[in-house]
Design a protein around this motif. Structure first.
Motif, short mmCIF file in Angstrom:
data_model
loop_
_atom_site.label_atom_id
_atom_site.label_comp_id
_atom_site.label_asym_id
_atom_site.label_seq_id
_atom_site.Cartn_x
_atom_site.Cartn_y
_atom_site.Cartn_z
N PRO A 198 0.78 -1.13 -0.13
CA PRO A 198 0.16 -0.16 0.00
C PRO A 198 0.66 1.29 0.09
CG PRO A 198 -0.32 -1.07 2.06
CD PRO A 198 0.57 -2.03 1.14
N ALA A 199 0.14 2.43 -0.73
CA ALA A 199 1.07 3.50 -0.71
C ALA A 199 1.32 4.11 0.71
CB ALA A 199 0.34 4.76 -1.54
N PRO A 200 2.41 4.84 1.05
CA PRO A 200 2.58 5.38 2.40
C PRO A 200 1.70 6.68 2.32
CG PRO A 200 4.41 5.71 0.94
CD PRO A 200 3.68 4.77 0.36
N GLU A 201 1.32 7.19 3.46
CA GLU A 201 0.51 8.09 3.77
C GLU A 201 0.95 9.50 2.94
OE1 GLU A 201 -2.44 8.31 5.40
OE2 GLU A 201 -1.84 5.99 5.77
N ASP A 202 2.14 9.65 2.82
CA ASP A 202 2.83 10.72 2.03
C ASP A 202 2.49 10.77 0.68
OD1 ASP A 202 4.13 11.45 4.58
OD2 ASP A 202 6.00 10.74 3.96
N ALA A 203 2.10 9.76 0.09
CA ALA A 203 1.78 9.39 -1.31
C ALA A 203 0.39 9.49 -1.45
CB ALA A 203 2.29 8.23 -1.76
N MET A 204 -0.66 10.05 -0.59
CA MET A 204 -1.80 10.15 -0.89
C MET A 204 -2.18 11.10 -2.09
SD MET A 204 -3.96 8.50 1.06
CE MET A 204 -4.74 8.37 2.55
N GLN A 205 -3.21 10.80 -2.77
CA GLN A 205 -3.50 11.73 -4.13
C GLN A 205 -4.48 12.55 -3.64
OE1 GLN A 205 -5.03 9.35 -7.26
NE2 GLN A 205 -4.04 10.49 -8.75
N VAL A 206 -4.30 13.92 -3.91
CA VAL A 206 -5.30 15.08 -3.58
C VAL A 206 -5.61 15.61 -4.95
CG1 VAL A 206 -5.39 17.28 -2.58
CG2 VAL A 206 -4.05 15.26 -1.53
N HIS A 207 -7.02 15.86 -4.98
CA HIS A 207 -7.67 16.35 -6.13
C HIS A 207 -8.37 17.65 -5.76
CE1 HIS A 207 -9.74 16.94 -9.82
NE2 HIS A 207 -10.81 17.21 -9.38
N ARG A 208 -8.00 18.89 -6.19
CA ARG A 208 -8.68 20.12 -5.87
C ARG A 208 -9.73 20.47 -6.81
NH1 ARG A 208 -5.35 24.95 -3.93
NH2 ARG A 208 -5.39 23.76 -2.27
N LEU A 209 -11.05 20.64 -6.40
CA LEU A 209 -12.30 21.00 -6.99
C LEU A 209 -11.89 22.22 -7.75
CD1 LEU A 209 -15.13 19.65 -4.67
CD2 LEU A 209 -14.14 18.76 -6.51
N VAL A 210 -12.17 22.21 -9.00
CA VAL A 210 -12.15 23.51 -9.76
C VAL A 210 -13.48 24.01 -10.00
CG1 VAL A 210 -11.58 24.49 -12.16
CG2 VAL A 210 -10.33 22.60 -11.04
N GLY A 211 -14.68 23.71 -10.39
CA GLY A 211 -15.96 24.21 -10.50
C GLY A 211 -16.72 24.00 -9.40
N ALA A 212 -18.27 24.59 -9.54
CA ALA A 212 -18.91 24.38 -8.51
C ALA A 212 -19.95 23.23 -8.86
CB ALA A 212 -19.83 25.79 -8.45
N HIS A 213 -19.38 22.18 -8.88
CA HIS A 213 -20.31 21.18 -9.24
C HIS A 213 -20.71 20.34 -7.95
CE1 HIS A 213 -18.98 21.13 -13.48
NE2 HIS A 213 -17.62 21.33 -12.98
N LEU A 214 -20.08 20.43 -6.76
CA LEU A 214 -20.68 19.72 -5.52
C LEU A 214 -20.84 20.84 -4.39
CD1 LEU A 214 -18.40 16.86 -5.52
CD2 LEU A 214 -20.69 16.96 -6.43
N THR A 215 -21.26 22.07 -4.98
CA THR A 215 -21.64 22.99 -3.79
C THR A 215 -22.70 22.40 -2.88
OG1 THR A 215 -20.66 24.78 -5.21
CG2 THR A 215 -22.09 25.62 -3.38
N SER A 216 -23.70 21.96 -3.39
CA SER A 216 -25.00 21.52 -2.71
C SER A 216 -24.43 20.41 -1.67
CB SER A 216 -26.07 20.94 -3.58
OG SER A 216 -25.59 19.86 -4.24
N ARG A 217 -23.40 20.04 -1.78
CA ARG A 217 -22.68 18.81 -0.70
C ARG A 217 -21.81 19.57 0.15
NH1 ARG A 217 -23.78 12.93 -0.78
NH2 ARG A 217 -25.19 12.90 -2.60
N GLY A 218 -21.79 20.77 0.19
CA GLY A 218 -20.92 21.67 1.22
C GLY A 218 -19.25 21.44 0.54
#
Length: 126
Positions: A32-52
């Motif tokens: 398994p990947a170490p904790e440092d190699a976690m993949q992070v995705h930054r939301l660009v659009g307002a597609h999930l604003t209703s979900r907070g």
């Protein structure tokens, strides 16, 4: 044409033959990947604003196939898409504030949002 005479290959060992006891071990699962190699995705659009999750929110991705109702990150048509994974008429879809998108059969499932950090309004960006 088939040869019927002569010595069998088993009679003369060749230098590049593999010994019977030298068969390699079965393939192991990758670690398994170490904790440092976690993949992070930054939301660009307002597609999930209703979900907070407003634009600029960071999603930590758990690399597994999504289940219904989970925030999924997929690659489809050369683009990365984020939405709520669901099924409609037996086909996989992503739902967002902007509508429903059918997922084609060649979709690559990147993972599921395991943790989300929404942006804080009024905070300076670095």
């Amino acid at each position: 044409m088939r040869s019927t005479g002569g010595a069998s290959r088993r009679d003369v060992p060749l230098p590049f033959d593999v010994a019977l006891g030298a068969v390699s071990a079965p393939a192991r699962r990758p670690a398994p990947a170490p904790e440092d190699a976690m993949q992070v995705h930054r939301l660009v659009g307002a597609h999930l604003t209703s979900r907070g999750l407003p634009p600029g929110s960071d999603l930590v991705i758990n690399p597994r196939r999504p289940r219904r109702g989970e925030v999924a990150v997929v690659r489809s048509g050369g683009r990365t898409r984020v939405g709520i994974f669901d099924l409609e008429r037996g086909r996989a879809v992503l739902r967002s504030d902007r509508g429903t998108r059918w997922l084609p059969p060649d979709t690559v499932y990147v993972g599921v949002a395991a943790l989300a950090s929404p942006t804080l309004d009024g905070m300076p960006t670095g």
